[in-house]
Motif scaffolding. Structure first.
Motif: not given
Length: 160
Positions: A39, A65, A131
């Motif tokens: 991420e 994400g 997210p």
């Protein structure tokens, strides 16, 4: 946090996978793994080094994400030069005392732009969202682990 939002299903996941390097374990060394999830984009030299090292050890790498997929909010700085950003923050910013751009060797050097990770390493799967929801992550992981095609219901990937 979305991974933790999987609730009790995470217990089922723990039966299927071994979590190695996570924010929960804080392991600093990268070992070989079947699946790596990243991420965040790459904004500095440390991000880049960690990403490249991680990619070397992952059979499959997933960008999870908006920041990992397309740079997210941090990439908004890409419309300005790095010098302009640093001067705005450390020299001309409101409330700045002792103006000056930090030049400490302990601080990783900023890259000229924030990169989504696919610009720097090979990415095998992309999970968008800011997210992605726990259900989206669960759908992805269970399909991947079962060897099924990865398909999401519209309710898991719409952003309107």
């Amino acid at each position: 946090m979305s991974l933790l939002d999987i609730d009790e299903r995470i217990l089922d996941l723990v039966e299927l996978v071994e979590f190695d390097r996570t924010p929960l374990t804080d392991i600093k060394e990268v070992g070989n793994c079947d699946l790596g999830i990243i991420e965040g984009g790459a904004a500095n030299t440390e991000n880049l080094e960690v990403l490249q090292e991680f990619r070397k050890h992952c059979k499959i790498l997933v960008a999870m994400g908006a920041c990992a997929v397309n740079g997210g909010i941090p990439a908004m700085r890409n419309q300005f030069s790095l010098r302009q950003c640093l001067e705005e923050i450390y020299v001309d910013g409101v409330g700045v005392h002792n103006p000056g751009i930090p030049n400490d060797p302990e601080i990783p050097l900023l890259l000229n732009k924030v990169h989504p990770i696919h610009e720097l390493v090979k990415v095998d799967y992309f999970l968008p969202g800011c997210p992605p929801s726990a259900d989206t992550i669960w759908t992805f992981l269970t399909a991947l682990l079962a060897g099924r095609p990865i398909e999401f219901p519209y309710t898991q990937i719409h952003y309107d």
